[in-house]
Structures are given as structure tokens and as C-alpha cells.
Design an enzyme around this catalytic site. Structure first.
Site, mmCIF file in Angstrom:
data_model
loop_
_atom_site.group_PDB
_atom_site.id
_atom_site.type_symbol
_atom_site.label_atom_id
_atom_site.label_comp_id
_atom_site.label_asym_id
_atom_site.label_seq_id
_atom_site.Cartn_x
_atom_site.Cartn_y
_atom_site.Cartn_z
ATOM 1 N N CYS A 143 0.775 -1.278 -0.099
ATOM 2 C CA CYS A 143 -0.070 0.038 0.089
ATOM 3 C C CYS A 143 0.764 1.333 -0.108
ATOM 4 O O CYS A 143 0.235 2.373 -0.382
ATOM 5 C CB CYS A 143 -0.998 0.038 1.147
ATOM 6 S SG CYS A 143 -2.249 -1.530 1.250
ATOM 7 N N HIS B 154 -3.654 7.015 3.119
ATOM 8 C CA HIS B 154 -3.970 5.606 2.375
ATOM 9 C C HIS B 154 -5.415 5.341 2.966
ATOM 10 O O HIS B 154 -5.856 5.304 3.968
ATOM 11 C CB HIS B 154 -3.049 4.742 2.885
ATOM 12 C CG HIS B 154 -3.236 3.256 2.634
ATOM 13 N ND1 HIS B 154 -3.952 2.823 1.217
ATOM 14 C CD2 HIS B 154 -3.582 2.052 3.375
ATOM 15 C CE1 HIS B 154 -4.171 1.602 1.417
ATOM 16 N NE2 HIS B 154 -4.020 1.246 2.533
ATOM 17 N N ASN C 235 -10.055 -0.437 -0.427
ATOM 18 C CA ASN C 235 -8.678 -0.108 -0.215
ATOM 19 C C ASN C 235 -8.061 -0.652 -1.477
ATOM 20 O O ASN C 235 -8.185 -1.900 -1.933
ATOM 21 C CB ASN C 235 -8.318 -1.231 1.014
ATOM 22 C CG ASN C 235 -6.732 -1.113 0.890
ATOM 23 O OD1 ASN C 235 -6.092 -0.728 0.251
ATOM 24 N ND2 ASN C 235 -6.222 -1.649 2.010
#
Length: 324
Positions: A112, A251, A281
Site C-alpha cells: 500500500c 492511504h 482499499n
């Protein structure tokens, strides 16, 4: 003098999968997902929407916004953990797809944090060569790396790509600083095995397949603390405080992590850009998609102090600060 974002772009697959759609795949329901994650829908890749295709479309939009032609790009860095091939890299496929004949290209695996690590690389490359223009992309088709019988992970992730072109400017705008970290000792809390080895002596025990595996509660605790610490360390190193920040783009993991981060950083919710409800996500694509969303909505003005922070498998994490 500084290294600035010249343009941003993003690309999402056509197919949108709602929480209700997931009810027919796994034992879950819309209310359970929304209350625990804040996610309402996510985009899922379809035919001719491989990772490099999404990355290329996002890159093309970013180059148009930056008024940069493909032959002016000197480097392409793609953050991804879901390329359709092990070799060549997604970045090499992007180079061919967009016609960036003068660029060298490679992928970066930081989960990520992939776009953030790529931003840091662009910063260093352009400091060394002011003429260079660097295309940084975060792109994922995580739907190809999910165990669709595991409701703890398959509800969280989505597909997409975001891109930014970085270049040099003579004024006082640009990247103020970055602070990147990692801790490989905690890998088991968030990981994904590769294909099983064809060499029996190198087979990994307990390889459950090339799927994302996560210990959600443990990841939550580490993620919030790590992002908070990286933000505070970066700001302190530059003699700044959180009050100096115009917009935070974190994020987009899930809403509980984001709300806890807001609380720990002691900022008002309007200072934090959140779009996790629409996309889920998207790992390395999360921050650049959010950046392009915020940019296209006119939420970032010249001179604004924009702060990024991320956390991903590895563990990898960090923060970056840009004067827009």
C-alpha cells in the site's frame, strides 16, 4: 526551487461491485461492511483491464494535465503487487502502451506504500537531474489476488490506478520532505504468498496460495501508530506543526483506521480527504486516486501544504509533504 506535481490522473475499471453484490458471494451483508469499514462499493477489473492498462490510462491523463508528452518522460515507476506477469514489469508494459520511448521503467513492491515510495524516488532522481520528468503510478487489480471465500479480506479491496508526473520548478513550491520506514519482522500480519515453487527444496511451508492474508486487528494497531509517528517525525524535522497543513491525503485502508488517525493527529475531519467508501482499499493506487480526486475537485490550491501518509504490507509506511 523544488520538485512539484505537474499533473495527476486516475483510472477505475468499469464494473462497480456493491456490498449487496458481495452478499451473493460470501457470508456478509451491506450493513456489516459499511459499519466496520466505511466501504460501500469498489471497482473490479474486467476484460482488457489488466493492471498495466489501468496504469497506462491513468498515466495518459496525468501527462495531459501536466502538458508533458510521452517522449519527455525519463523514468516510469509503478507501485504494484498485482501485475498480470512476474516479468516483464508492469512499468515496461506501461512504457510501451503510452509510447514513452526515452524512459527507463521498473516496478516497486511496497504494497500500500508503493506510490509513496515511488514519490520518494522521483524526489531523489529529480534532485540529481533537474531536467528529468518522472511518472509515478500506483496500480492494482487486487481482485485477482483475493480469496473470495475469505470475508475478512475480500470485502476490503478494489481495483484501480492513479498517476502523477513530477518535475522541477524554479519557485519555492514542491516536495518539502519525506520520511519512509519499514519493518520486515512483522510480515506475517499482512502478506501474500507467490506461486508454489517448482523446486521442491525451495517450497515454502504453509503456502495457502497467492492471496492477501491479514490479521486485521493487529494491522489496525500498527497502521495508526506508524502513520501518526511518521507524520509527526516529518513535521518536526521541518519545524512545522499539523496546524500548518492544508490537506491530509492518507492511504484509504478503512474508515476506522482513518477516523482513529484523525483523532490521534488532533485535526478536524475537513482537513482529511476520504474516498474509501467509493473504491475500497486499492493498495498502491489508493493515495494517487485520492490525490487525483481531490485535485480534480479543486480542493488543492497553489501554495497549499499537502501531507500524504501510508501503511502497507512489509510492513512499509511513511509520510511526505508537498507545497502545492
Amino acid at each position: 526551487m523544488g520538485i512539484v506535481v505537474l499533473g495527476t490522473g486516475s483510472c477505475l475499471p468499469k464494473r462497480v461491485m456493491s456490498n449487496v453484490d458481495l452478499e451473493s458471494i460470501v457470508d456478509t451483508n451491506d450493513e456489516w461492511i459499511r459499519t466496520r469499514t466505511g466501504i460501500e462499493s469498489r471497482h473490479i477489473g474486467g476484460k482488457d483491464e489488466q493492471t498495466y492498462i489501468l496504469a497506462s490510462r491513468a498515466a495518459e491523463k496525468a501527462m495531459v494535465a501536466a502538458e508533458v508528452t510521452p517522449d519527455q518522460i525519463g523514468l516510469i515507476v509503478v507501485g504494484t503487487i498485482s501485475s498480470h506477469m512476474q516479468m516483464p514489469s508492469t512499468a515496461c508494459f506501461v512504457q510501451t502502451e503510452i509510447g514513452a520511448k526515452n524512459a527507463f521503467a521498473y516496478d516497486l513492491n511496497a504494497a500500500c506504500s508503493g506510490f509513496m515510495y515511488g514519490l520518494d524516488l522521483a524526489y531523489k532522481y529529480i534532485l540529481a537531474d533537474h531536467s528529468m520528468k518522472v511518472l509515478v503510478i500506483g496500480a492494482e487489480t487486487l481482485s485477482s489476488r483475493l480469496d473470495w471465500a475469505d470475508r475478512n479480506t475480500c470485502i476490503l479491496f478494489g481495483d484501480g490506478a492513479g498517476a502523477a508526473v513530477f518535475g522541477f520548478t524554479d519557485d519555492d513550491r514542491g516536495i518539502i520532505g519525506t520520511h519512509m520506514l519499514s519493518d520486515g519482522s512483522l510480515w506475517e500480519l499482512l502478506h501474500m504468498h507467490g506461486p508454489e515453487s517448482s523446486n521442491p527444496d525451495l517450497k515454502v511451508e504453509n503456502n495457502t496460495g497467492a492471496f492477501i492474508r491479514m490479521e486485521g486487528r493487529e494491522v489496525f494497531k500498527h497502521a495508526v501508530r506508524a502513520m501518526e509517528d511518521s507524520v509527526n517525525t516529518l513535521l518536526a524535522s521541518k519545524g512545522l506543526s499539523i496546524d500548518d497543513i492544508s490537506l491530509i491525503i492518507p492511504h484509504q485502508a478503512n474508515i476506522r483506521i482513518l477516523h482513529k488517525l484523525v483523532e490521534r493527529l488532533k485535526v478536524t475531519p475537513d482537513k482529511v480527504f476520504i474516498n474509501v467508501s467509493k473504491y475500497g482499499n486499492t493498495s498502491a493506487a489508493s493515495i494517487p486516486i485520492a490525490l487525483d480526486d481531490a485535485n480534480s475537485q479543486g480542493l488543492i490550491a497553489e501554495g497549499d501544504m499537502v501531507l500524504f501518509c501510508s501503511f502497507g504490507g512489509g510492513f512499509t509506511w511513511g509520510a511526505a509533504l508537498i507545497k502545492w
